[in-house]
Enzyme design. Structure first.
Site, PDB file in Angstrom:
ATOM      1  N   HIS A 129     -56.430 -18.347 -81.799  1.00 35.66           N
ATOM      2  CA  HIS A 129     -57.858 -18.097 -82.010  1.00 35.66           C
ATOM      3  C   HIS A 129     -58.127 -17.001 -83.041  1.00 35.66           C
ATOM      4  O   HIS A 129     -59.287 -16.679 -83.296  1.00 35.66           O
ATOM      5  CB  HIS A 129     -58.517 -17.718 -80.684  1.00 35.66           C
ATOM      6  CG  HIS A 129     -58.428 -18.782 -79.649  1.00 35.66           C
ATOM      7  ND1 HIS A 129     -59.049 -20.006 -79.775  1.00 35.66           N
ATOM      8  CD2 HIS A 129     -57.767 -18.817 -78.461  1.00 35.66           C
ATOM      9  CE1 HIS A 129     -58.798 -20.746 -78.709  1.00 35.66           C
ATOM     10  NE2 HIS A 129     -58.017 -20.052 -77.903  1.00 35.66           N
ATOM     11  N   GLU A 189     -53.156 -25.558 -68.887  1.00 35.50           N
ATOM     12  CA  GLU A 189     -54.576 -25.349 -69.179  1.00 35.50           C
ATOM     13  C   GLU A 189     -55.447 -26.557 -68.880  1.00 35.50           C
ATOM     14  O   GLU A 189     -56.649 -26.532 -69.184  1.00 35.50           O
ATOM     15  CB  GLU A 189     -54.750 -24.964 -70.653  1.00 35.50           C
ATOM     16  CG  GLU A 189     -54.039 -23.686 -71.040  1.00 35.50           C
ATOM     17  CD  GLU A 189     -54.355 -23.252 -72.452  1.00 35.50           C
ATOM     18  OE1 GLU A 189     -55.190 -22.358 -72.617  1.00 35.50           O
ATOM     19  OE2 GLU A 189     -53.757 -23.829 -73.389  1.00 35.50           O
TER      20      GLU A 189
END
Length: 239
Positions: free
Chosen positions: A32, A137
């Site tokens: 990110h 996830e």
């Protein structure tokens, strides 16, 4: 217990201060956040200087780029969104040397002290001392977690509560706490380490009691935000 903090910007001093504060590992987030390759190489070199591991989350699954991070000194790689056994096996193939995988040999990077080690000794060390961490996830990953944890060459599982929690709230098939327990049970069964972010009050103790070894409780965003808010209140106190 592995004390872990997070950095996503090029801040060499953060490496130094994290090590001096007693942290064992820095999660370097490149999924990110954006850095140049030279900036990444410098942070990895600083981590060796200050004797603190870097767990690097890469922005790619390209095989040669993955093991380049290891050659440049990362202690381990953390790969996001590993939901299947097949993906876990492909990652082992990419970042572990034979007989576990098919990583390419250079033996001339920072991890090999720039070509001063016997090749066979080096690859044995690399397979033993560098680690592959896969992120759980998705609900699919939780369903497959026993088989993922069983894959030889997968060294650690990492619960991603942001993405996993988002998807579980949408599907309603289980709570995040229930997912943590399923993952913890699979890791205990296969003798694999696991962990994740634990910022909420009391959560570090809760996950440690479940058997989590990698405990993440701090990052530069959280630190900056908290300190700026605290220091801003000092202006309100002025008369």
């Amino acid at each position: 217990m592995i004390r872990t903090c997070v950095v996503g910007h090029y801040i060499p001093a953060y490496v130094c201060h994290a090590a001096r504060a007693g942290y064992d590992c820095i999660w370097l987030d490149l999924e990110h956040r954006s850095m140049t390759m030279r900036e990444v190489e410098a942070l990895l070199a600083f981590s060796h200087l200050y004797d603190i591991d870097i767990l690097l989350r890469p922005p790619t699954l390209e095989k040669t780029k993955l093991y380049r991070y290891l050659e440049d000194g990362a202690a381990g790689l953390m790969i996001p969104h590993v939901s299947t056994v097949e993906k876990a096996e492909l990652l082992v193939d990419a970042v572990k040397f034979p007989p576990l995988g098919d990583r390419g040999l250079d033996n001339a990077g920072l991890d090999a002290d720039f070509h001063i080690h016997d090749a066979d000794e080096y690859i044995a060390w690399a397979n033993r001392e560098t680690f592959l961490c896969v992120q759980i996830e998705t609900p699919e990953a939780v369903k497959n977690v026993d088989a993922i944890a069983a894959v030889e060459g997968v060294d650690m599982l990492f619960v991603g509560p942001g993405d996993l929690g988002l998807r579980l709230r949408q599907s309603g098939e289980m709570s995040l706490d229930e997912a943590w327990e399923i993952i913890a049970a699979a890791c205990r069964k296969h003798n694999k380490a696991f962990g994740g972010p634990m910022v909420a009050e009391g959560e570090m103790q809760k996950r440690k009691d479940q058997g989590a070894q990698l405990l993440v409780n701090n990052g530069e965003f959280h630190s900056w935000s908290t300190v700026l808010q605290q220091d801003s209140l000092k202006f309100d106190a002025l008369r």
